[in-house]
Scaffold this active site. Structure first.
Site, PDB file in Angstrom:
ATOM      1  N   ASP A  95      26.553 -35.790 -28.302  1.00 53.42           N
ATOM      2  CA  ASP A  95      26.478 -37.153 -27.398  1.00 53.42           C
ATOM      3  C   ASP A  95      27.967 -37.872 -27.300  1.00 53.42           C
ATOM      4  OD1 ASP A  95      23.772 -36.432 -27.018  1.00 53.42           O
ATOM      5  OD2 ASP A  95      23.446 -37.765 -29.084  1.00 53.42           O
ATOM      6  N   HIS A 112      23.526 -33.117 -21.732  1.00 50.82           N
ATOM      7  CA  HIS A 112      24.391 -33.668 -21.334  1.00 50.82           C
ATOM      8  C   HIS A 112      24.365 -34.719 -20.049  1.00 50.82           C
ATOM      9  CE1 HIS A 112      27.189 -30.866 -23.414  1.00 50.82           C
ATOM     10  NE2 HIS A 112      26.996 -30.090 -22.814  1.00 50.82           N
TER      11      HIS A 112
HETATM   12  P1  GDP Z   1      27.332 -34.973 -24.387  1.00 50.01           P
HETATM   13  O1  GDP Z   1      26.156 -34.496 -24.930  1.00 50.01           O
HETATM   14  O2  GDP Z   1      28.370 -34.955 -25.335  1.00 50.01           O
HETATM   15  O3  GDP Z   1      27.740 -34.471 -23.154  1.00 50.01           O
HETATM   16  O4  GDP Z   1      27.079 -36.625 -24.341  1.00 50.01           O
HETATM   17  P2  GDP Z   1      25.983 -37.297 -23.396  1.00 50.01           P
HETATM   18  O5  GDP Z   1      26.264 -36.858 -21.888  1.00 50.01           O
HETATM   19  O6  GDP Z   1      24.686 -37.068 -23.914  1.00 50.01           O
HETATM   20  O7  GDP Z   1      26.305 -38.818 -23.728  1.00 50.01           O
HETATM   21  C1  GDP Z   1      27.168 -39.353 -23.183  1.00 50.01           C
HETATM   22  C2  GDP Z   1      26.891 -40.659 -22.239  1.00 50.01           C
HETATM   23  O8  GDP Z   1      27.928 -41.466 -22.011  1.00 50.01           O
HETATM   24  C3  GDP Z   1      26.370 -40.286 -20.907  1.00 50.01           C
HETATM   25  O9  GDP Z   1      25.535 -41.095 -20.484  1.00 50.01           O
HETATM   26  C4  GDP Z   1      27.719 -40.224 -19.943  1.00 50.01           C
HETATM   27  O10 GDP Z   1      27.435 -40.515 -18.568  1.00 50.01           O
HETATM   28  C5  GDP Z   1      28.384 -41.327 -20.643  1.00 50.01           C
HETATM   29  N1  GDP Z   1      29.922 -41.624 -20.829  1.00 50.01           N
HETATM   30  C6  GDP Z   1      30.550 -40.522 -21.079  1.00 50.01           C
HETATM   31  N2  GDP Z   1      31.858 -40.907 -21.088  1.00 50.01           N
HETATM   32  C7  GDP Z   1      31.982 -42.291 -20.739  1.00 50.01           C
HETATM   33  C8  GDP Z   1      32.808 -43.367 -20.679  1.00 50.01           C
HETATM   34  O11 GDP Z   1      33.974 -43.367 -20.979  1.00 50.01           O
HETATM   35  N3  GDP Z   1      32.140 -44.433 -20.617  1.00 50.01           N
HETATM   36  C9  GDP Z   1      30.862 -44.875 -20.570  1.00 50.01           C
HETATM   37  N4  GDP Z   1      30.476 -46.108 -20.409  1.00 50.01           N
HETATM   38  N5  GDP Z   1      29.958 -43.664 -20.580  1.00 50.01           N
HETATM   39  C10 GDP Z   1      30.601 -42.621 -20.903  1.00 50.01           C
END
Ligand code: GDP
Length: 425
Positions: free
Chosen positions: A12, A40
């Site tokens: 995440d 994701h």
């Molecule tokens: P992954 O499994 O590594 O792809 O991570 P996830 O997608 O589950 O979690 C990341 C969360 O953070 C998601 O809701 C994204 O939309 C959000 N996100 C990613 N980068 C950023 C950021 O720089 N700022 C904010 N506020 N949210 C982010």
């Protein structure tokens, strides 16, 4: 050239967003491990999507999205997700599924549930997607490769043989209904119809693509600390989360992986059980959880509230090292803008001694965080595009972390969208 996008932490970290962003310049995006157990979240012009199985490149029509042999392929989940994406206006993605990818069988999901039930309070916090039973069977050599769907006689013989052993466990260990080979065959024949148009020799396709100078992106799931060898065993996932495994799970030469972009989150979050040294609780945790990610820190697959903590330099330094990081993408920095002061975990105290090296699980359980407190920047940094334009305390935070982990932070993500990115150096 091959680039890998992988996680430094517990998952995440925002890999989906970084992959989606880098996919713009890629020709091919490959998932090389894991299954539908993690997700994701991607925010782009088509809306907000939670992908569990589809590669994050599906939103571009110039890319081919590939399911590599290392993936635990849940065929109905894959096609449901594919349909959802298309139904929401995304042009039908170009897909290729490795003929060597193995299939998550309906009984893998049942066994996952039954085992969690049997373990009760001692469970591993499985998402019950069948991932552990799937990989157990793969290595016990009773898994099913996609290619096997196309030889019906051999398939039936194997299904009957596998059901015999599974049924012994179902009857005597779990006391649950037995498997019927005819039902499983019928299900597998449906799977065959679904995947048939997309199946191919992925390693050969990628080999040829490399010769033609194509740009390939490997997309990891979860993070270093969930790796079965190098993570917090046994609270880990069942396939390797490391970039090195991309060579195996996609079938490409290891030396072709030239860039390893390790995604590292500006604070910590984790799902499931396991030692989490910099964890915070109570109102402090609730507030970070509420403000975190994009709309709160809740699992993309399960909706479970994530456990929250301060940035952990020890775990992240180790996580980056195990990935073989060339670049760190530092994400969700914008979320920390509300804090007056930001604690950072710079060491672990274990049996009275402070270390900055990540230990094995037994010692990790005993570790207490050594915290250093940095001043906050108290403003919203979303929309900023140049590193110099970030508030001084924000830059100091980034540079402090970079020094502690020892790997270059070349990208800073300050929002969930594709364009919320600041390049450094
Ligand atoms: P992954 O499994 O590594 O792809 O991570 P996830 O997608 O589950 O979690 C990341 C969360 O953070 C998601 O809701 C994204 O939309 C959000 N996100 C990613 N980068 C950023 C950021 O720089 N700022 C904010 N506020 N949210 C982010």
């Amino acid at each position: 050239m091959i680039k890998a996008v992988v996680g430094a932490n517990w998952g995440d970290e925002g890999k989906g967003k970084i992959t989606d962003m880098l996919a713009e310049e890629a020709d091919i995006i490959v998932r090389f491990q894991g299954g539908a157990n993690a997700g994701h979240t991607i925010v782009n012009d088509y809306g907000k999507f939670a992908l569990h199985t589809l590669p994050s490149g599906v939103f571009y029509d110039h890319t081919t999205s590939i399911i590599g042999n290392g993936v635990a392929l849940n065929i109905p989940v894959f096609f449901k997700e594919y349909q959802e994406v298309v139904d929401r206006g995304v042009p039908a993605p170009k897909i290729m599924i490795s003929d060597r990818a193995q299939i998550v069988m309906p009984y893998h999901i049942l066994f996952d549930q039954y085992e969690e039930e049997r373990l009760g309070g001692k469970s591993f916090g499985s998402t019950k997607s069948g991932i552990a039973p799937f990989y157990s069977d793969k290595y016990a050599k009773i898994g099913f490769q996609v290619a096997e769907l196309f030889d019906e006689d051999a398939l039936r013989e194997k299904v009957e043989r596998v059901c015999e052993t599974k049924n012994v466990l179902l009857e005597h260990l779990y006391h649950k209904p037995l498997l019927n080979p005819d039902d499983i065959m019928a299900e597998l024949m449906k799977y065959k119809e679904m995947v048939a148009p997309y199946v191919g020799d992925v390693s050969l396709f990628l080999w040829n693509a490399l010769k033609e100078g194509k740009e390939i992106l490997l997309e990891g799931q979860l993070g270093s600390l969930k790796d079965p060898d190098h993570g917090i065993y046994p609270m880990v996932t069942s396939s390797s989360t490391l970039a090195a495994y991309g060579a195996i799970g996609a079938g490409v030469p290891p030396y072709e992986i030239k860039k390893i972009i390790t995604v590292c989150k500006a604070y910590s979050s984790a799902v499931g059980a396991g030692a989490f040294v910099s964890e915070i609780f109570g109102e402090e945790a609730d507030e970070l959880r509420r403000r975190g990610g994009d709309g709160g820190e809740y699992g993309a697959t399960t909706g479970r509230p994530r456990r929250m903590g301060w940035f952990d330099c020890v775990a992240s330094k180790y996580g980056c090292r195990m990935q073989g990081t060339t670049d760190v993408a530092f994400t969700v920095l914008d979320v920390l803008g509300y804090l007056d002061e930001i604690p950072v975990c710079t060491g672990y105290e274990i049996d009275g001694k402070v270390t900055t090296e990540f230990p094995t699980t037994g010692l990790l359980e005993k570790a207490k965080p050594v915290l250093e407190v940095l001043p906050g920047w108290k403003c919203d940094i979303r929309g900023i595009r140049k590193y110099e334009d970030l508030p001084e305390n924000c830059r100091k935070y980034v540079e402090f972390v970079e020094k502690q982990i020892g790997f270059p932070i070349t990208m800073v993500s300050n929002g969930p969208g594709r364009n919320d990115i600041i390049y450094r150096k």
